[in-house]
Design a protein around this motif. Structure first.
Motif, short mmCIF file in Angstrom:
data_model
loop_
_atom_site.label_atom_id
_atom_site.label_comp_id
_atom_site.label_asym_id
_atom_site.label_seq_id
_atom_site.Cartn_x
_atom_site.Cartn_y
_atom_site.Cartn_z
N UNK A 69 9.25 6.99 -62.29
CA UNK A 69 9.37 8.46 -62.31
C UNK A 69 9.21 9.08 -60.92
N UNK A 70 8.29 8.54 -60.16
CA UNK A 70 8.06 9.03 -58.80
C UNK A 70 9.25 8.73 -57.89
N UNK A 71 9.84 7.55 -58.05
CA UNK A 71 11.00 7.18 -57.23
C UNK A 71 12.22 8.03 -57.56
N UNK A 72 12.45 8.28 -58.83
CA UNK A 72 13.56 9.15 -59.22
C UNK A 72 13.35 10.57 -58.68
N UNK A 73 12.12 11.04 -58.75
CA UNK A 73 11.81 12.37 -58.22
C UNK A 73 12.04 12.43 -56.72
N UNK A 74 11.60 11.40 -56.01
CA UNK A 74 11.81 11.34 -54.56
C UNK A 74 13.30 11.38 -54.24
N UNK A 75 14.06 10.62 -55.00
CA UNK A 75 15.51 10.55 -54.77
C UNK A 75 16.15 11.93 -54.92
N UNK A 76 15.70 12.71 -55.88
CA UNK A 76 16.25 14.06 -56.11
C UNK A 76 15.96 15.01 -54.95
N UNK A 77 14.79 14.89 -54.36
CA UNK A 77 14.40 15.85 -53.32
C UNK A 77 14.64 15.36 -51.89
N UNK A 78 15.05 14.14 -51.75
CA UNK A 78 15.25 13.54 -50.43
C UNK A 78 16.52 14.08 -49.77
N UNK A 79 16.44 14.38 -48.49
CA UNK A 79 17.61 14.87 -47.76
C UNK A 79 18.13 13.85 -46.74
N UNK A 80 17.39 12.79 -46.51
CA UNK A 80 17.80 11.77 -45.55
C UNK A 80 18.67 10.74 -46.27
N UNK A 81 19.91 10.60 -45.82
CA UNK A 81 20.85 9.73 -46.52
C UNK A 81 20.43 8.27 -46.51
N UNK A 82 19.87 7.80 -45.42
CA UNK A 82 19.42 6.40 -45.36
C UNK A 82 18.26 6.18 -46.34
N UNK A 83 17.33 7.13 -46.41
CA UNK A 83 16.21 7.02 -47.35
C UNK A 83 16.71 7.06 -48.79
N UNK A 84 17.79 7.80 -49.04
CA UNK A 84 18.38 7.82 -50.38
C UNK A 84 18.95 6.45 -50.73
N UNK A 85 19.61 5.82 -49.77
CA UNK A 85 20.16 4.48 -50.01
C UNK A 85 19.03 3.51 -50.32
N UNK A 86 17.98 3.53 -49.53
CA UNK A 86 16.83 2.64 -49.74
C UNK A 86 16.22 2.90 -51.12
#
Length: 165
Positions: A69-86
């Motif tokens: 749940x925390x990882x999905x939430x992070x993915x939604x709010x993340x603006x860094x494309x590389x961090x989204x890929x990771x």
């Protein structure tokens, strides 16, 4: 076991000196199940306090379903494309959520569109994360870069795809 000391070993300071070519898998592999559970809980708490892709990757390595749940939430709010890929790769490694492939592809396309001075340095690690999907669409996307005019880009695309170099 001192969990604070373990966290310091598993998640070093977030700078080039401490994290360049760093791997914590040997440390995690040396832990028993109880210690891994303690580590998992500590990593989840650490991620609640501060975003850190190494924490995310480590949670993926230990297959932390509690962290999803925390990882999905992070993915939604993340603006860094590389961090989204990771993050997408990490979620996929935990639960095989195939929707993460398109999330990662979309982020990769944003890196392609926003060609800045660091473009070639962003693509290389992206290739190495994307191949973890073991997906033909992703691999074909990387394959296109194997003939790129910039040596660093073509080399890393080939390396990610497992070419003998």
């Amino acid at each position: 076991m001192n969990i604070e000391k373990l966290i310091e070993q598993v998640i070093p300071p977030n700078d080039y000196e401490h994290r360049n070519e760093f791997s914590n898998t040997h440390i995690v592999d040396s832990l028993n199940e109880h210690e891994k559970e303690m580590l998992e809980n500590a990593l989840i708490n650490k991620l609640l306090e501060h975003d850190d892709t190494l924490v995310i990757e480590t949670l993926a390595y230990i297959k932390s379903e509690k962290a999803l749940p925390l990882l999905y939430d992070y993915l939604k709010r993340c603006s860094n494309e590389m961090a989204k890929i990771i993050s997408a790769v990490s979620i996929f490694q935990i639960n095989n959520d195939s929707s993460m492939i398109s999330v990662a592809i979309d982020s990769f396309k944003q890196i392609e569109i926003n060609k800045d001075a660091y473009f070639k340095y962003k693509l290389a690690p992206a290739f190495h994360y994307l191949v973890k999907f073991n997906n033909s669409i992703v691999n074909n996307m990387i394959e296109k870069y194997t003939t790129h005019g910039e040596y660093l880009i073509s080399y890393n695309a080939k390396k990610a795809l497992g070419y003998n170099l």
